[in-house]
Design an enzyme around this catalytic site. Structure first.
Site, PDB file in Angstrom:
ATOM      1  N   ARG A  27      -4.319 -21.200 -21.411  1.00 36.03           N
ATOM      2  CA  ARG A  27      -3.515 -22.401 -21.164  1.00 36.03           C
ATOM      3  C   ARG A  27      -3.607 -23.339 -22.362  1.00 36.03           C
ATOM      4  NH1 ARG A  27      -4.998 -20.802 -16.023  1.00 36.03           N
ATOM      5  NH2 ARG A  27      -3.133 -20.008 -14.972  1.00 36.03           N
ATOM      6  N   ASP A  85      -2.828 -15.007 -20.149  1.00 36.14           N
ATOM      7  CA  ASP A  85      -2.213 -15.612 -18.960  1.00 36.14           C
ATOM      8  C   ASP A  85      -0.730 -15.834 -19.233  1.00 36.14           C
ATOM      9  OD1 ASP A  85      -1.911 -17.097 -16.419  1.00 36.14           O
ATOM     10  OD2 ASP A  85      -4.092 -17.146 -16.489  1.00 36.14           O
ATOM     11  N   HIS A  94       0.023 -13.136 -13.594  1.00 37.44           N
ATOM     12  CA  HIS A  94      -0.422 -13.897 -14.770  1.00 37.44           C
ATOM     13  C   HIS A  94      -0.104 -13.160 -16.070  1.00 37.44           C
ATOM     14  CE1 HIS A  94      -2.445 -17.262 -12.763  1.00 37.44           C
ATOM     15  NE2 HIS A  94      -2.743 -16.401 -11.814  1.00 37.44           N
ATOM     16  N   GLU A 154      -3.553 -14.097  -7.675  1.00 32.93           N
ATOM     17  CA  GLU A 154      -2.276 -14.811  -7.568  1.00 32.93           C
ATOM     18  C   GLU A 154      -1.082 -13.984  -8.068  1.00 32.93           C
ATOM     19  OE1 GLU A 154      -3.820 -19.384  -8.000  1.00 32.93           O
ATOM     20  OE2 GLU A 154      -3.326 -18.344  -9.854  1.00 32.93           O
ATOM     21  N   TYR A 208     -15.564 -25.110  -9.775  1.00 35.80           N
ATOM     22  CA  TYR A 208     -14.361 -25.258 -10.607  1.00 35.80           C
ATOM     23  C   TYR A 208     -14.456 -26.569 -11.373  1.00 35.80           C
ATOM     24  CZ  TYR A 208     -11.534 -21.157  -9.610  1.00 35.80           C
ATOM     25  OH  TYR A 208     -11.054 -19.873  -9.564  1.00 35.80           O
ATOM     26  N   ASP A 226     -12.591 -27.687 -13.577  1.00 34.35           N
ATOM     27  CA  ASP A 226     -11.330 -28.372 -13.904  1.00 34.35           C
ATOM     28  C   ASP A 226     -11.002 -29.429 -12.846  1.00 34.35           C
ATOM     29  OD1 ASP A 226     -10.859 -26.283 -12.044  1.00 34.35           O
ATOM     30  OD2 ASP A 226      -8.782 -25.995 -12.699  1.00 34.35           O
ATOM     31  N   THR A 231      -8.051 -24.496 -18.151  1.00 35.45           N
ATOM     32  CA  THR A 231      -7.735 -25.518 -19.158  1.00 35.45           C
ATOM     33  C   THR A 231      -6.287 -26.032 -19.135  1.00 35.45           C
ATOM     34  OG1 THR A 231      -7.278 -23.809 -20.804  1.00 35.45           O
ATOM     35  CG2 THR A 231      -9.527 -24.691 -20.729  1.00 35.45           C
ATOM     36  N   GLU A 232      -5.617 -25.928 -17.990  1.00 37.08           N
ATOM     37  CA  GLU A 232      -4.271 -26.519 -17.939  1.00 37.08           C
ATOM     38  C   GLU A 232      -4.309 -27.975 -18.412  1.00 37.08           C
ATOM     39  OE1 GLU A 232      -5.654 -24.724 -15.498  1.00 37.08           O
ATOM     40  OE2 GLU A 232      -4.150 -23.655 -14.307  1.00 37.08           O
TER      41      GLU A 232
HETATM   42  C1  TNX Z   1      -6.314 -20.620  -9.795  1.00 36.37           C
HETATM   43  S1  TNX Z   1      -8.811 -19.004  -9.777  1.00 36.37           S
HETATM   44  C2  TNX Z   1      -6.254 -19.662 -10.778  1.00 36.37           C
HETATM   45  C3  TNX Z   1      -6.045 -20.074 -12.186  1.00 36.37           C
HETATM   46  C4  TNX Z   1      -5.819 -21.556 -12.306  1.00 36.37           C
HETATM   47  C5  TNX Z   1      -6.792 -22.282 -11.407  1.00 36.37           C
HETATM   48  C6  TNX Z   1      -6.732 -23.776 -11.527  1.00 36.37           C
HETATM   49  C7  TNX Z   1      -7.812 -17.989 -10.203  1.00 36.37           C
HETATM   50  C8  TNX Z   1      -8.312 -16.659 -10.150  1.00 36.37           C
HETATM   51  N1  TNX Z   1      -6.558 -18.348 -10.577  1.00 36.37           N
HETATM   52  O1  TNX Z   1      -4.972 -19.339 -12.747  1.00 36.37           O
HETATM   53  O2  TNX Z   1      -6.016 -21.927 -13.635  1.00 36.37           O
HETATM   54  O3  TNX Z   1      -6.541 -21.919 -10.069  1.00 36.37           O
HETATM   55  O4  TNX Z   1      -7.761 -24.399 -10.801  1.00 36.37           O
END
Ligand code: TNX
Length: 534
Positions: free
Chosen positions: A165, A194, A267, A331, A425, A427, A476-477
């Site tokens: 990111r 990503d 991703h 995801e 987390y 972030d 790191t968004e």
């Molecule tokens: C979920 S945790 C994601 C990341 C994002 C993050 C932001 C995970 C396996 N995937 O792609 O950056 O949340 O908190």
């Protein structure tokens, strides 16, 4: 509330993470520019060279490393008395002891890795100015007399860094690893690919970086803003294979294993932008994603795409000696598969019921490829739905319970690394968002990190040993540079380090905060941009 008596004795030394046993004694040892580092064993010589390198900037001393000499008064002696016998995942016994008397310092461990952990404790025994990067004048480099015996609670003590990111140059990555090593973290999880950027050179597929490492612009402010705002500058960066080798060597010098992540089948928008044939929509190029959030782009479930990713991983495993290779799996939205005739056909061909089965088939093929190369696939906990490949390990990020993916993975006998968002987390906000730089959301104060239990109490006794350990995540968004990464990670990573290294119940959060006062002087000496709380 007064600290318990054991906390009172160890508080003056303010060691983080807290060792298993610390016995303070009268007297102290003075480091001088003639102090010899006497090494017994090849690993001890390597550790001694690392110690000399660590002590040089602040003291200005170039301490001599002497191999195999009979120890004399005034020496720092490093003894390696065993072998580097690794388990199936490459982890070794890290137990060690460290004894300081007024006439000698002695570090002992079965192997070089244990000695490297002892060195991190030794550094913390010096005045905090030892962590300064420039020569300090007027400091007496005295160590208090003490006997420390120590070993970690968990084998896997990880810190993750998302360089997709936002991109971080090699020097930043090395500093991130060095700070982690000071807290006895032993795994650096490098999130290299990503939707917003592909950051590792793959010789066979040059467009992955030539095209996939650059996005046309980047969203500004929070993703949820409406309308969404963008800057007008292309953003990019990637690591050449020689950069990667440098980082792997830097980490290894500190006893840290670099675990690379090549995220798939979701991703992958940057990879599809570089090679649109990896996607599901013929003739369509989604471009490298300019904003955060979850992309609908997903790799096609076709043999050619699998072959492509196997070729990528073939280069990756030549670069990374780590036994474990992370393949993402998180995801992965199934919208494109649901709307693709080819994906429907593939699902029918494998006899699957739904697209989770198709993802499991995809991940299973990749895991089998890695297994054939002698490596272990790790995936985020989404790889549990649809069925886990034999031997794959799971990295948990969701809330865990007996019926969650992590619970089911354990019940099926799979190894787990607990990286749960709720406790790890970095972030997330750590204080009132009204007074903090923009972050993704959430709320994770240091105290909640400290309350993390990587092996939750509901585990069956036989499942405890399946928990390899835990990990903190720096997505790191909303982390544009290293100063912000340090601000988000510290001191929360100090709290996590203690949860992963120190025996459960050895200290309270209050005891940790007391020790953190001195530890902050160490962080400050090193110029770490730590958050002021707690
Ligand atoms: C979920 S945790 C994601 C990341 C994002 C993050 C932001 C995970 C396996 N995937 O792609 O950056 O949340 O908190």
């Amino acid at each position: 509330v007064f600290p318990s008596s054991s906390e009172r004795t160890i508080m003056p030394l303010s060691l983080i993470p807290l060792p298993v046993s610390v016995e303070e004694r009268p007297g102290n040892f003075l480091l001088e520019k003639t102090t010899r580092l006497v090494a017994h064993g090849d690993g001890a010589a390597e550790a001694a060279r690392l110690l000399a390198k660590y002590l040089r900037p602040a003291t200005g001393y170039s301490l001599p490393v002497v191999v195999g000499a009979a120890p004399a008064a005034g020496d720092i002696v490093l003894n390696e008395n065993g072998h580097d016998k690794a388990d199936a995942l490459g982890f070794v016994d890290e137990s060690h002891s460290l004894t300081v008397t007024s006439s000698r310092v002695e570090l002992s461990a079965a192997n070089v890795t244990g000695l490297k952990r002892a060195i991190q404790t030794l550094r913390q025994l010096f005045p905090p100015a030892i962590f300064a990067e420039k020569k300090q004048s007027g400091v007496e480099w005295r160590l208090p007399a003490v006997k420390v015996s120590d070993r970690p609670a968990f084998r896997w003590r990880g810190l993750h860094f998302d360089v997709a990111r936002h991109f971080f140059p090699v020097a930043d990555v090395e500093r991130f690893i060095e700070l982690a090593a000071r807290h006895k973290f032993n795994v650096f999880h490098w999130h290299l690919t990503d939707d917003q950027g592909w950051r590792v050179e793959i010789r066979k597929y040059p467009r992955l970086t030539a095209v996939g490492s650059v996005r046309p612009c980047t969203c500004v402010g929070h993703l949820s803003e409406s309308p969404r705002r963008y800057d007008d500058a292309p953003y990019g960066g990637f690591y050449t294979q020689s950069d990667v080798k440098r980082v792997v060597a830097f980490a290894a010098e500190r006893g840290v294993t670099v675990v690379p992540e090549i995220d798939m089948p979701g991703h992958c928008q940057a990879a599809i932008a570089a090679y649109p044939e990896l996607g599901n929509v013929p003739g369509a190029n989604p471009g490298v994603r300019p904003h955060w959030g979850i992309s609908q782009n997903i790799l096609s479930p076709e043999p050619d795409t699998l072959k492509f990713m196997e070729n990528v991983l073939g280069e990756v495993i030549r670069l990374f000696p780590s036994r474990c290779i992370h393949i993402g799996g998180d995801e992965a939205l199934k919208y494109e598969w649901d709307n693709s005739v080819a994906a429907q056909r593939r699902l029918a061909a494998i006899g699957g019921r739904n697209m989770d089965d198709l993802q499991a088939w995809f991940i299973g093929k990749i895991a089998a490829f890695l297994r054939a190369k002698g490596r272990v696939a790790i995936g985020w906990d989404e790889i549990v739905s649809g069925g886990l490949p034999a031997g794959a390990a799971v990295m948990n990020w969701h809330e865990a319970s007996p019926n969650s993916p992590m619970g089911r993975a354990l019940a099926a006998g799979h190894l787990v690394i607990n990286a749960t968002a709720a406790h790890a987390y970095f972030d997330y906000y750590q204080a009132d968002p009204g007074h903090e730089p923009l972050a993704i959301g959430g709320y994770l104060p240091c105290e909640k990190v400290y309350a993390f239990r990587p092996a939750p109490e509901w585990l069956k006794p036989a499942q405890k040993s399946l928990i390899l350990g835990g990990q903190g995540q720096v997505w790191t968004e909303y982390v544009p540079d290293l100063a912000r990464a340090e601000y988000m990670a510290y001191p929360r990573a100090c709290a996590l380090a203690e949860r992963l290294w120190s025996p459960e119940g050895a200290s309270t959060f209050r005891g940790f905060v007391d020790r953190l006062a001195t530890h902050r002087e160490r962080l400050n000496a090193a110029g770490v941009h730590a958050h002021p709380l707690p």
